[in-house]
Design a protein around this motif. Structure first.
Motif, PDB file in Angstrom:
ATOM      1  N   UNK A   1     -89.794 -74.637 -47.222  1.00 10.12           N
ATOM      2  CA  UNK A   1     -90.556 -73.558 -47.172  1.00 10.12           C
ATOM      3  C   UNK A   1     -89.242 -72.410 -47.118  1.00 10.12           C
ATOM      4  N   UNK A   2     -90.194 -70.922 -47.398  1.00  7.46           N
ATOM      5  CA  UNK A   2     -89.310 -69.728 -46.442  1.00  7.46           C
ATOM      6  C   UNK A   2     -89.733 -69.552 -45.419  1.00  7.46           C
ATOM      7  N   UNK A   3     -88.789 -68.997 -45.077  1.00  7.52           N
ATOM      8  CA  UNK A   3     -88.839 -68.852 -43.838  1.00  7.52           C
ATOM      9  C   UNK A   3     -88.626 -67.196 -42.907  1.00  7.52           C
ATOM     10  N   UNK A   4     -87.660 -66.921 -43.914  1.00  6.87           N
ATOM     11  CA  UNK A   4     -87.741 -65.355 -43.465  1.00  6.87           C
ATOM     12  C   UNK A   4     -88.122 -64.582 -44.582  1.00  6.87           C
ATOM     13  N   UNK A   5     -88.599 -63.688 -44.417  1.00  2.05           N
ATOM     14  CA  UNK A   5     -88.637 -62.376 -45.934  1.00  2.05           C
ATOM     15  C   UNK A   5     -88.632 -60.929 -45.948  1.00  2.05           C
ATOM     16  N   UNK A   6     -87.338 -60.422 -46.751  1.00  5.17           N
ATOM     17  CA  UNK A   6     -86.843 -59.421 -46.335  1.00  5.17           C
ATOM     18  C   UNK A   6     -87.360 -58.278 -46.980  1.00  5.17           C
ATOM     19  N   UNK A   7     -88.331 -57.202 -47.196  1.00  3.25           N
ATOM     20  CA  UNK A   7     -88.456 -56.321 -47.796  1.00  3.25           C
ATOM     21  C   UNK A   7     -88.601 -54.599 -47.465  1.00  3.25           C
ATOM     22  N   UNK A   8     -87.804 -54.523 -48.921  1.00  6.13           N
ATOM     23  CA  UNK A   8     -87.378 -52.420 -49.176  1.00  6.13           C
ATOM     24  C   UNK A   8     -88.667 -51.730 -49.358  1.00  6.13           C
ATOM     25  N   UNK A   9     -88.761 -50.824 -49.503  1.00  2.00           N
ATOM     26  CA  UNK A   9     -89.615 -49.611 -49.514  1.00  2.00           C
ATOM     27  C   UNK A   9     -90.606 -49.965 -51.013  1.00  2.00           C
TER      28      UNK A   9
ATOM     29  N   UNK B   1     -90.009 -53.628 -53.141  1.00  2.00           N
ATOM     30  CA  UNK B   1     -90.107 -54.818 -53.543  1.00  2.00           C
ATOM     31  C   UNK B   1     -89.502 -56.058 -52.613  1.00  2.00           C
ATOM     32  N   UNK B   2     -90.190 -57.383 -52.410  1.00  2.00           N
ATOM     33  CA  UNK B   2     -89.370 -58.502 -52.343  1.00  2.00           C
ATOM     34  C   UNK B   2     -87.696 -58.249 -51.994  1.00  2.00           C
ATOM     35  N   UNK B   3     -86.409 -58.438 -51.102  1.00  2.00           N
ATOM     36  CA  UNK B   3     -85.573 -58.837 -52.053  1.00  2.00           C
ATOM     37  C   UNK B   3     -84.992 -59.925 -51.162  1.00  2.00           C
ATOM     38  N   UNK B   4     -85.041 -60.397 -50.372  1.00  2.00           N
ATOM     39  CA  UNK B   4     -84.456 -61.788 -50.576  1.00  2.00           C
ATOM     40  C   UNK B   4     -85.531 -62.961 -49.402  1.00  2.00           C
ATOM     41  N   UNK B   5     -85.526 -64.137 -49.609  1.00  2.00           N
ATOM     42  CA  UNK B   5     -87.122 -64.344 -49.319  1.00  2.00           C
ATOM     43  C   UNK B   5     -85.429 -65.704 -48.870  1.00  2.00           C
TER      44      UNK B   5
ATOM     45  N   UNK C   1     -79.839 -38.498 -44.089  1.00  2.00           N
ATOM     46  CA  UNK C   1     -81.003 -37.420 -43.621  1.00  2.00           C
ATOM     47  C   UNK C   1     -81.912 -37.956 -42.614  1.00  2.00           C
ATOM     48  N   UNK C   2     -81.184 -38.448 -41.574  1.00  2.00           N
ATOM     49  CA  UNK C   2     -82.248 -39.403 -40.136  1.00  2.00           C
ATOM     50  C   UNK C   2     -82.186 -41.276 -40.359  1.00  2.00           C
ATOM     51  N   UNK C   3     -82.453 -41.515 -41.235  1.00  2.00           N
ATOM     52  CA  UNK C   3     -82.925 -43.164 -40.530  1.00  2.00           C
ATOM     53  C   UNK C   3     -83.240 -43.689 -42.576  1.00  2.00           C
ATOM     54  N   UNK C   4     -82.534 -44.598 -42.210  1.00  2.00           N
ATOM     55  CA  UNK C   4     -82.733 -45.482 -43.215  1.00  2.00           C
ATOM     56  C   UNK C   4     -83.362 -47.371 -42.701  1.00  2.00           C
ATOM     57  N   UNK C   5     -83.499 -47.865 -44.294  1.00  2.00           N
ATOM     58  CA  UNK C   5     -83.704 -49.402 -43.129  1.00  2.00           C
ATOM     59  C   UNK C   5     -84.639 -50.420 -44.270  1.00  2.00           C
ATOM     60  N   UNK C   6     -85.201 -51.533 -43.375  1.00  2.00           N
ATOM     61  CA  UNK C   6     -86.414 -52.358 -44.877  1.00  2.00           C
ATOM     62  C   UNK C   6     -86.738 -53.184 -43.108  1.00  2.00           C
ATOM     63  N   UNK C   7     -88.010 -53.957 -43.651  1.00  2.00           N
ATOM     64  CA  UNK C   7     -88.441 -54.822 -43.236  1.00  2.00           C
ATOM     65  C   UNK C   7     -88.400 -56.122 -43.185  1.00  2.00           C
ATOM     66  N   UNK C   8     -88.592 -57.286 -41.988  1.00  2.00           N
ATOM     67  CA  UNK C   8     -87.781 -58.282 -42.126  1.00  2.00           C
ATOM     68  C   UNK C   8     -88.818 -58.912 -41.095  1.00  2.00           C
ATOM     69  N   UNK C   9     -89.378 -60.168 -41.760  1.00  2.00           N
ATOM     70  CA  UNK C   9     -90.462 -60.595 -41.609  1.00  2.00           C
ATOM     71  C   UNK C   9     -90.520 -62.554 -41.115  1.00  2.00           C
TER      72      UNK C   9
END
Length: 230
Positions: free
Chosen positions: A1-9, A11-15, A103-111
């Motif tokens: 089972x995947x425990x951590x999901x990483x998402x950019x603006x 698409x899902x980038x990694x599981x 120009x400011x900040x950037x990043x991604x989401x982690x679930x």
């Protein structure tokens, strides 16, 4: 089972399963990364995320940049990841990793997966534990407290401290007056949350600022309470 999901603006980038890791950064032909953050101000190999059971670690591989991990669902909660910090645990189920950008900040989401909780311990005998913050969530003063915290709940980076006229306008329909709002704020500060004035004497909004900080720090007001507002 995947425990951590990483998402950019886009698409899902990694599981990731426990023990698995993903690197992030601008990348290059000779520096491949799992999560591409396409910004000229981001290091080619900026950092690494590793899944650990129901939480995750972040490593900052930059020698001169501090990163921020914030909880978009919390009341301004965030942690700083200093340069070259390795394996820093992140306590949030839902996080936004923020990197300095051109120009400011950037990043991604982690679930991360939903955290587990135990059952309450037996109360035992003796005196009842004191209620430190005895708030009545149906009282008008609590509605004012929610309105005070609204901007920070919607945007953790917000520094807005609503004025009394703004609170009256936001709570239109509740027939509030300036003196009434001031009374409720003073009542919250003195009797309910018992906030104390900082050394910056003379700041007119110190009570409102202190109430916001305390209420959000201890989850006395949360996103769910926004439904009380008009």
């Amino acid at each position: 089972m995947h425990t951590v999901l990483i998402q950019t603006d886009t698409a899902v980038a990694a599981e990731l399963r426990p023990g698995e890791a993903a690197t992030f950064g601008r990348g290059a032909e000779d520096v491949p990364v799992d999560i591409v953050v396409a910004d000229r101000a981001v290091s080619r190999l900026a950092g690494r995320i590793e899944a650990v059971e129901d939480y995750w670690h972040i490593s900052n591989l930059s020698a001169d940049r501090t990163y921020v991990v914030e909880n978009p669902e919390g009341g301004g909660e965030f942690v700083k990841v200093p340069p070259l910090r390795i394996g820093m645990p992140v306590p949030f189920e839902f996080s936004r990793v923020i990197l300095p950008a051109e120009h400011g900040t950037t990043g991604f989401l982690v679930f991360a997966p939903e955290h587990g909780y135990g059952t309450a311990a037996s109360l035992g005998s003796g005196a009842t534990t004191m209620n430190v913050f005895p708030l009545d969530r149906t009282a008008k003063y609590f509605l004012i407290l929610v309105a005070l915290c609204e901007a920070r709940l919607r945007d953790p980076s917000s520094t807005v401290v609503p004025t009394v006229p703004q609170l009256i306008e936001r709570l239109a329909g509740h027939h509030l007056t300036r003196s009434g709002v001031n009374f409720h704020i003073d009542y919250l500060a003195r009797n309910k949350l018992k906030v104390k004035q900082a050394d910056e004497a003379g700041k007119a909004d110190w009570q409102r600022t202190a109430l916001i900080n305390l209420a959000l720090r201890f989850d006395l007001v949360t996103d769910a309470d926004l439904r009380l507002l008009p």
